[in-house]
Scaffold this active site. Structure first.
Site, PDB file in Angstrom:
ATOM      1  N   ARG A 230      38.976  30.701  33.905  1.00 16.58           N
ATOM      2  CA  ARG A 230      37.784  29.899  34.151  1.00 16.58           C
ATOM      3  C   ARG A 230      37.836  28.546  33.447  1.00 16.58           C
ATOM      4  NH1 ARG A 230      36.374  35.381  33.752  1.00 16.58           N
ATOM      5  NH2 ARG A 230      35.106  36.090  35.520  1.00 16.58           N
TER       6      ARG A 230
ATOM      7  N   HIS B 149      40.692  30.247  38.573  1.00 15.28           N
ATOM      8  CA  HIS B 149      42.070  30.422  39.040  1.00 15.28           C
ATOM      9  C   HIS B 149      42.556  29.279  39.927  1.00 15.28           C
ATOM     10  CE1 HIS B 149      42.339  34.168  37.048  1.00 15.28           C
ATOM     11  NE2 HIS B 149      41.802  34.942  37.965  1.00 15.28           N
TER      12      HIS B 149
ATOM     13  N   HIS C 181      48.444  38.398  38.721  1.00 19.67           N
ATOM     14  CA  HIS C 181      47.132  39.058  38.771  1.00 19.67           C
ATOM     15  C   HIS C 181      47.216  40.410  39.467  1.00 19.67           C
ATOM     16  CE1 HIS C 181      42.771  39.453  39.060  1.00 19.67           C
ATOM     17  NE2 HIS C 181      42.631  38.342  38.349  1.00 19.67           N
TER      18      HIS C 181
ATOM     19  N   ASP D 232      36.347  41.968  30.639  1.00 21.55           N
ATOM     20  CA  ASP D 232      36.780  40.780  31.369  1.00 21.55           C
ATOM     21  C   ASP D 232      36.949  39.671  30.337  1.00 21.55           C
ATOM     22  OD1 ASP D 232      37.465  38.939  33.261  1.00 21.55           O
ATOM     23  OD2 ASP D 232      35.543  38.922  34.307  1.00 21.55           O
TER      24      ASP D 232
ATOM     25  N   GLU E 293      46.609  40.365  32.239  1.00 20.04           N
ATOM     26  CA  GLU E 293      47.066  39.033  32.616  1.00 20.04           C
ATOM     27  C   GLU E 293      47.481  38.223  31.385  1.00 20.04           C
ATOM     28  OE1 GLU E 293      43.885  37.298  35.140  1.00 20.04           O
ATOM     29  OE2 GLU E 293      43.062  39.334  35.051  1.00 20.04           O
TER      30      GLU E 293
END
Length: 366
Positions: A83, A108, A183, A255, A322
């Site tokens: 982000r 992304h 991803h 997240d 990731e």
């Protein structure tokens, strides 16, 4: 069984562009299928304790589903992963406005970014690995990013061990920002098998980055001790995900970027995470040069996603690990820099090492 690489036609995009798929197979029974569309890992097949092989990544059977996908299933993401708040950043005294593809700003790389484009693909076999090299050029002004940037992604499957390498290199003709990652969504019990909540996760991090309501880091480095983010020893992913912790409420689960226990400048290649699925005995270790690991528990999969073989993907059905620089790094001088300048080469290296319980990752004794 002989190791090999092969490239085949896969399909044609809606605008008429030919897409290929590369197939890598090694001598120990591992098979990886990679698409030139988005550099996507479509299938990743590894054996379990019983010797049976399963595909352990989420994905689709058809190209059209990848074109419509909103979840980046298996894709390479960039130019700048994760982000960027308000979709803007300042570099060299110039403020750049990026494409906004999310309410908080840019995610992304923006709309129809590298995950939705066709890369060139060629086989790059070597004595120790069968491989594929994918290349793409992102032009100056692409989704608002400055500079003409050429990016190479190299996938290598070791011939005698279940190790998949993903290496990135990038160059630019003007100052810009680059932060690449893969991803893939992993479920070591097998794609479409249900929740990944019983997987045992270890993350080699003493701190994580708390986020705002926009899921963008606050800039603080929070110690994991005494929080649901403490994965320094193996824990079930689901063990504390519903504890009511404010950060888990904001993210609908995990997240978040974890600050890996290594130099932040990416000068050391080290383990980032260890994942075990107890029933199948499959093990995954992620090793990387990156300073951070984004752990995402598939929180936005909402049963509207119909994956390979018609199986429905729901929240928590997989975990994405990731390796990357931290989210919103272009706006956070306290974070490791993602700037790339002419004459420099951006490099990043990650290894996905698979094995089984008792044998450890890549078949090396634990």
């Amino acid at each position: 069984m002989r190791s090999s690489s092969a490239i085949q036609e896969f399909g044609v995009t809606a605008d008429g562009t030919q897409v290929h798929r590369g197939i890598l197979e090694n001598e120990t029974g591992m098979r990886v299928v990679i698409l030139s569309f988005g550099g996507i890992i479509q299938r990743l097949e590894v054996p379990g304790n019983d010797g049976d092989t399963a595909n352990v990544v989420l994905g689709y059977d058809e190209l059209s589903s990848y074109e419509a996908d909103e979840y980046y299933l298996g894709a390479i993401v960039g130019r700048c992963a994760n982000r960027i708040l308000d979709g803007s950043f300042t570099l060299g005294g110039v403020t750049y406005q990026l494409d906004r593809n999310d309410p908080f700003g840019t995610m992304h790389g923006g709309s129809a970014s590298l995950d939705k484009r066709v890369w060139t693909m060629e086989a790059v076999d070597s004595p120790h690995a069968c491989g594929l090299e994918l290349t793409i050029t992102s032009c100056d002004g692409d989704n608002g990013f400055p500079g003409n940037v050429t990016i190479t992604a190299r996938y290598e499957l070791l011939r005698d061990a279940n190790v998949l390498r993903l290496g990135f290199e990038a160059t630019t003709d003007a100052p810009t920002i680059v932060n690449m990652t893969g991803h893939s969504y992993f479920n070591l019990a097998g794609e479409g098998s249900g929740s990944a909540g019983e997987h045992l996760l270890t993350v080699d991090a003493d701190a994580y980055l708390p986020v705002t309501a926009e899921l963008v880091p606050t800039g603080q480095f929070e110690q994991v001790d005494g929080t649901p983010f403490d994965f320094r020893a193996p824990r079930r992913i689901s063990e504390r995900i519903r504890t009511g912790h404010e950060q888990l409420r904001l993210g609908r689960g995990y997240d978040h970027n974890f600050v890996l226990r290594k130099p932040l400048d990416g000068s050391r290649f080290a383990r980032a995470a260890h994942l075990v699925e107890p029933e199948s005995g499959r093990v995954l270790e992620v090793w990387t040069t990156e300073p951070g690991l984004d752990v995402y528990t598939g929180n936005f999969l909402d049963a509207s996603v119909v994956g390979a073989g018609g199986r429905i993907y729901r929240q928590g059905d997989a975990i994405a690990l990731e390796p990357e620089h931290f989210a919103d790094s272009p706006n956070r001088p306290e974070f490791p820099s993602v700037e790339l300048h002419p004459g420099e080469v951006y490099r990043s290296r990650t290894e996905y090492r698979f094995g089984t319980v008792g044998a450890g990752a890549a078949g090396v004794p634990a």
